[in-house]
Enzyme design. Structure first.
Site, PDB file in Angstrom:
ATOM      1  N   LYS A   1       0.824  -1.213   0.000  1.00  0.00           N
ATOM      2  CA  LYS A   1       0.000   0.000   0.000  1.00  0.00           C
ATOM      3  C   LYS A   1       0.854   1.257   0.000  1.00  0.00           C
ATOM      4  O   LYS A   1       1.974   1.290   0.514  1.00  0.00           O
ATOM      5  CB  LYS A   1      -0.978  -0.039   1.172  1.00  0.00           C
ATOM      6  CG  LYS A   1      -2.022  -1.128   0.959  1.00  0.00           C
ATOM      7  CD  LYS A   1      -3.261  -0.992   1.791  1.00  0.00           C
ATOM      8  CE  LYS A   1      -4.309  -2.001   1.307  1.00  0.00           C
ATOM      9  NZ  LYS A   1      -5.498  -2.039   2.185  1.00  0.00           N
TER      10      LYS A   1
ATOM     11  N   ARG B   1      -3.177 -10.419   4.807  1.00  0.00           N
ATOM     12  CA  ARG B   1      -3.586 -10.520   3.401  1.00  0.00           C
ATOM     13  C   ARG B   1      -2.445  -9.942   2.563  1.00  0.00           C
ATOM     14  O   ARG B   1      -2.124  -8.754   2.669  1.00  0.00           O
ATOM     15  CB  ARG B   1      -4.894  -9.748   3.173  1.00  0.00           C
ATOM     16  CG  ARG B   1      -5.442  -9.863   1.763  1.00  0.00           C
ATOM     17  CD  ARG B   1      -6.763  -9.099   1.628  1.00  0.00           C
ATOM     18  NE  ARG B   1      -7.357  -9.250   0.300  1.00  0.00           N
ATOM     19  CZ  ARG B   1      -7.066  -8.470  -0.729  1.00  0.00           C
ATOM     20  NH1 ARG B   1      -6.198  -7.461  -0.596  1.00  0.00           N
ATOM     21  NH2 ARG B   1      -7.644  -8.672  -1.905  1.00  0.00           N
TER      22      ARG B   1
END
Length: 293
Positions: free
Chosen positions: A237, A269
């Site tokens: 991210k 994840r």
């Protein structure tokens, strides 16, 4: 407050006819994006076979769960894909993975009730709803009629709104997330979704700006107040290393995931399973040492 002051509670997670035992070891959820426009690997697995091969490789690298997503929820996404198109992307890959690995634990990343039911009826054991039951008014009741596991995420607003949202003060971040998760659990309870089926995700990057995500990670241990297993989605991210392309953020992802494990995260994840497996095994050993003393 040190990350090491938050030992990871052991939990049972009911997913259909199976139960996953969480807490003694970090579980890895490998990301299988079937989208042309995901922020990190959109379009990379554009054929059924390349997607299946990628999924099987993630299992071989150590993933215990695969999360299949057929519509991107990246910042700026319009969320206008037809449910039928989403399901057509999902079906051949889901079915192909289960033919090759019948015991595989599959999750479907969708906010649509119809797609959730479609996937579970074809063998998915988990529904990963990034909207936390809020983007489709039928999702709560649909999950109540299914026996699958449910990952419910806190999301602030819609992807098209994220760049223009009012920035939160540092003292507002955790109350915003905890109030949102409280509401999600209340809605799940009202729909009669049993708690032992629910994992919570605080939603890194979903309606949170760079500094807000760092505040959330620094105070992640506070989320154990809900008494549910916790999943984090930090992989590649932008806030981890904004000056780098997504694929170059693996070292930062490993560092952030390690911090999350030491703060008590049960499931990661991830795109890069092999790197996450090495880091999580080490972090699990460190966490076990802190509990022993």
């Amino acid at each position: 407050m040190s990350f090491l002051t938050h030992p990871r509670p052991e939990k049972e997670w009911r997913i259909g006819s199976r139960t996953l035992f969480l807490g003694s070891r970090t579980l890895l959820m490998g990301i299988v994006n079937l989208t042309p426009d995901s922020f990190s690997d959109g379009g990379q697995f554009s054929t059924t076979q390349t997607a299946i091969d990628h999924a099987l490789r993630l299992l071989d690298e150590g993933a215990e769960i695969l999360d299949l997503g057929a519509e991107s929820t990246r910042p700026g996404a319009t969320l206008d894909l037809a449910a039928e198109d989403e399901q057509q992307r999902l079906a051949p890959v889901l079915e192909g993975i289960l033919r090759a690995r019948p015991d595989c634990v599959l999750s479907v990343d969708t906010f649509r009730a119809s797609t959730a039911r479609f996937a579970v009826e074809r063998g998915a054991l988990i529904v990963n709803d990034v909207s936390g039951l809020t983007w489709d008014c039928e999702m709560a009741q649909t999950l109540a009629t299914l026996s699958c596991g449910a990952i419910l995420m806190h999301t602030r607003g819609l992807p098209l709104e994220w760049k223009s949202q009012k920035q939160l003060a540092p003292t507002e971040v955790m109350p915003t997330v905890t109030d949102g998760l409280t509401s999600i659990l209340a809605n799940a309870e009202q729909a009669d979704i049993s708690l032992d089926r629910i994992v919570l995700d605080p939603g890194f990057g979903f309606g949170k700006r760079a500094e807000e995500n760092l505040t959330l990670l620094a105070h992640f241990g506070e989320l154990h107040r809900f008494g549910r297993p916790l999943l984090v989605g930090l992989s590649r991210k932008g806030f981890l290393a904004p000056h780098l392309a997504p694929r170059d953020r693996v070292p930062a992802t490993v560092a952030a995931n390690t911090a999350a494990i030491l703060a008590g995260a049960h499931i990661l994840r991830v795109h890069d399973v092999a790197a996450a497996r090495q880091a999580s095994d080490l972090a699990d050993s460190l966490l076990a040492q802190t509990i022993a003393f």
